[in-house]
Design an enzyme around this catalytic site. Structure first.
Site, short mmCIF file in Angstrom:
data_model
loop_
_atom_site.label_atom_id
_atom_site.label_comp_id
_atom_site.label_asym_id
_atom_site.label_seq_id
_atom_site.Cartn_x
_atom_site.Cartn_y
_atom_site.Cartn_z
N GLY A 204 0.60 -5.04 1.01
CA GLY A 204 -0.55 -5.11 0.10
C GLY A 204 -0.22 -5.81 -1.21
O GLY A 204 -1.12 -6.35 -1.87
N GLU B 110 -0.53 -9.37 -0.48
CA GLU B 110 -1.97 -9.62 -0.28
C GLU B 110 -2.70 -9.68 -1.63
O GLU B 110 -3.61 -10.48 -1.81
CB GLU B 110 -2.55 -8.55 0.65
CG GLU B 110 -2.04 -8.75 2.08
CD GLU B 110 -2.33 -7.58 3.01
OE1 GLU B 110 -2.10 -6.41 2.59
OE2 GLU B 110 -2.78 -7.80 4.14
N GLU C 15 4.14 -4.90 7.65
CA GLU C 15 3.22 -3.98 8.33
C GLU C 15 3.59 -3.69 9.77
O GLU C 15 3.56 -2.53 10.21
CB GLU C 15 1.78 -4.52 8.27
CG GLU C 15 1.11 -4.37 6.91
CD GLU C 15 1.40 -5.52 5.96
OE1 GLU C 15 2.32 -6.33 6.25
OE2 GLU C 15 0.74 -5.61 4.93
N ALA D 26 0.87 -1.17 0.00
CA ALA D 26 0.00 0.00 0.00
C ALA D 26 0.91 1.23 0.00
O ALA D 26 2.06 1.17 0.43
CB ALA D 26 -0.89 -0.02 1.23
N1 DAK Z 1 4.50 3.29 -0.93
C1 DAK Z 1 4.85 4.45 -1.55
N2 DAK Z 1 5.94 4.61 -2.32
C2 DAK Z 1 6.77 3.56 -2.42
C3 DAK Z 1 6.49 2.31 -1.80
C4 DAK Z 1 5.28 2.19 -1.03
N3 DAK Z 1 4.87 1.06 -0.45
N4 DAK Z 1 7.48 1.46 -2.10
C5 DAK Z 1 8.34 2.15 -2.87
N5 DAK Z 1 7.92 3.40 -3.07
C6 DAK Z 1 8.57 4.45 -3.84
C7 DAK Z 1 9.76 5.03 -3.10
O1 DAK Z 1 9.33 5.99 -2.18
C8 DAK Z 1 10.56 5.61 -4.23
O2 DAK Z 1 9.98 6.82 -4.62
P1 DAK Z 1 10.90 8.11 -4.98
O3 DAK Z 1 11.72 8.36 -3.76
O4 DAK Z 1 11.73 7.64 -6.17
O5 DAK Z 1 9.92 9.19 -5.30
C9 DAK Z 1 10.33 4.61 -5.37
O6 DAK Z 1 9.14 3.91 -5.01
C10 DAK Z 1 11.46 3.62 -5.51
O7 DAK Z 1 11.66 3.02 -4.25
P2 DAK Z 1 13.11 2.92 -3.55
O8 DAK Z 1 13.98 4.04 -3.99
O9 DAK Z 1 12.89 2.76 -2.11
O10 DAK Z 1 13.66 1.58 -4.23
P3 DAK Z 1 14.70 0.56 -3.59
O11 DAK Z 1 15.03 -0.38 -4.70
O12 DAK Z 1 15.82 1.27 -2.92
O13 DAK Z 1 13.89 -0.23 -2.46
C11 DAK Z 1 11.96 -1.41 -1.58
C12 DAK Z 1 12.81 -1.05 -2.81
C13 DAK Z 1 10.72 -2.17 -2.03
C14 DAK Z 1 12.79 -2.35 -0.63
C15 DAK Z 1 11.60 -0.12 -0.79
O14 DAK Z 1 11.01 0.78 -1.75
C16 DAK Z 1 10.62 -0.35 0.28
O15 DAK Z 1 10.98 -0.84 1.37
N6 DAK Z 1 9.36 0.03 0.03
C17 DAK Z 1 8.29 -0.07 1.03
C18 DAK Z 1 7.85 -1.48 1.18
C19 DAK Z 1 6.78 -1.64 2.23
O16 DAK Z 1 7.04 -1.48 3.43
N7 DAK Z 1 5.62 -1.96 1.75
C20 DAK Z 1 4.51 -2.38 2.61
C21 DAK Z 1 3.68 -1.25 2.93
S1 DAK Z 1 2.52 -1.69 4.20
C22 DAK Z 1 -4.79 -1.15 5.58
C23 DAK Z 1 -4.82 -2.17 4.71
C24 DAK Z 1 -3.65 -2.55 4.06
C25 DAK Z 1 -2.46 -1.94 4.32
C26 DAK Z 1 -2.46 -0.89 5.17
C27 DAK Z 1 -3.61 -0.49 5.81
N8 DAK Z 1 -5.99 -0.79 6.31
C28 DAK Z 1 -6.91 -1.84 6.73
C29 DAK Z 1 -6.12 0.53 6.82
C30 DAK Z 1 -1.26 -2.37 3.67
C31 DAK Z 1 -0.05 -2.02 4.17
C32 DAK Z 1 1.17 -2.21 3.41
O17 DAK Z 1 1.17 -2.65 2.27
#
Ligand code: DAK
Length: 258
Positions: free
Chosen positions: A108, A111, A131, A63
């Site tokens: 997400g 998921e 998460e 997400a």
């Molecule tokens: N959200 C927003 N932007 C993201 C992103 C994300 N999840 N993942 C990557 N990006 C963006 C980065 O910010 C970056 O943008 P710029 O800085 O270039 O503008 C671009 O994508 C490239 O990412 P990186 O520069 O970080 O690339 P790397 O190769 O260095 O790293 C990475 C890749 C995948 C390891 C890293 O980007 C990363 O850790 N990303 C976040 C992964 C993460 O934690 N995802 C899970 C999110 S939690 C809910 C229901 C569902 C959910 C929540 C609430 N409710 C019931 C309310 C779901 C939650 C989740 O999914």
């Protein structure tokens, strides 16, 4: 549509989450477009759907954290509910779905892949449920679907530790059915989709219903679900033609989806 592409090749529908600059992260617009795309799928024509990510790095990196960081409680709840509804709509599509996971599938993203019937991934894929490291619990069905796919011990380890796993581990624990190179991923998944699409469509749909509905029911009820799905096939032209062709030793039945 800006972030979700939908292509049709014969009987196969291909949905691509295409927001590579943010590693295909799911914000409200992406979820809206995915919802609209699922609504557009014509199940009279399409017999199998593939879901994949645009670009070479990610399936879906979760997400959208930037969008979520500013949400109020109400907005967070609405976002979570809508995301869940979309995942559930995908899961309940009457036709089979395959996730072609071509890179990061985090939160997400995992998921979304788990809302598909079958998962294949490329050797650069990374799965994880990060998460709890962000102060939330999995919210798009992750606590429920992961446990059904890989079992409680492995699901709890992944969710509690927020550790990522690579493609080989995902294969070992049964989260994916196969691992290929990136180049081979779509050809492999297309071949499987075509094989599925070559079978009797109503029988495939009934088999999906029997497996999905039966899995959550007790065995007595599950067997009744199977009996109904089995019996319904005998009303179809495709069943009559396929069995008559077998008896008459004819090959190459073209199923009509009737
Ligand atoms: N959200 C927003 N932007 C993201 C992103 C994300 N999840 N993942 C990557 N990006 C963006 C980065 O910010 C970056 O943008 P710029 O800085 O270039 O503008 C671009 O994508 C490239 O990412 P990186 O520069 O970080 O690339 P790397 O190769 O260095 O790293 C990475 C890749 C995948 C390891 C890293 O980007 C990363 O850790 N990303 C976040 C992964 C993460 O934690 N995802 C899970 C999110 S939690 C809910 C229901 C569902 C959910 C929540 C609430 N409710 C019931 C309310 C779901 C939650 C989740 O999914």
């Amino acid at each position: 549509m800006d972030f979700v592409k939908y292509n049709v090749e014969g009987h196969i529908g291909i949905i691509t989450i295409d927001r590579p600059k943010a590693l295909n992260a799911l914000n409200t617009q992406v979820l809206n477009e995915l919802d609209e795309t699922i609504n557009r799928i014509d199940i009279n024509q399409i017999r199998c759907v593939i879901v994949t990510g645009g670009g070479e790095k990610a399936f879906v990196a979760g997400a959208d954290i930037a969008a979520m960081s500013k949400m109020t409680k109400d907005e967070g709840q609405r976002f979570g509910k809508f995301g869940n509804d979309v995942m559930r709509k995908l899961e309940m599509l009457p036709i089979p779905t395959i996730a072609a996971v071509n890179g990061y599938a985090l939160g997400g993203g995992s998921e979304l892949a788990m809302s598909c019937d079958i998962r294949y991934c490329s050797d650069n894929a990374v799965f994880g449920m990060p998460e709890v490291s962000l102060g939330i619990t999995p919210g798009f069905g992750g606590t429920q679907r992961l446990v059904r796919i890989v079992g409680t011990g492995m699901a709890k380890e992944m969710v509690f530790s927020a550790k990522n796993i690579k493609a080989d581990k995902a294969l070992e624990i049964g989260l994916v059915n196969g691992v290929t190179t990136q180049e081979e991923l779509m050809p492999t998944v297309m071949k499987l989709a075509q094989k599925i699409a070559s079978n009797a469509p109503i029988a495939v749909r009934n088999a999906k219903r029997a497996i999905t509905d039966g899995f959550l029911a007790d065995m007595d009820h599950a067997i009744m679900i199977e009996e109904r799905c089995f019996g319904d096939c005998f009303e179809t032209e495709d069943q009559k033609e396929a069995m008559t062709a077998f008896v008459e030793k004819r090959k190459g039945v073209e199923f009509k989806n009737r």
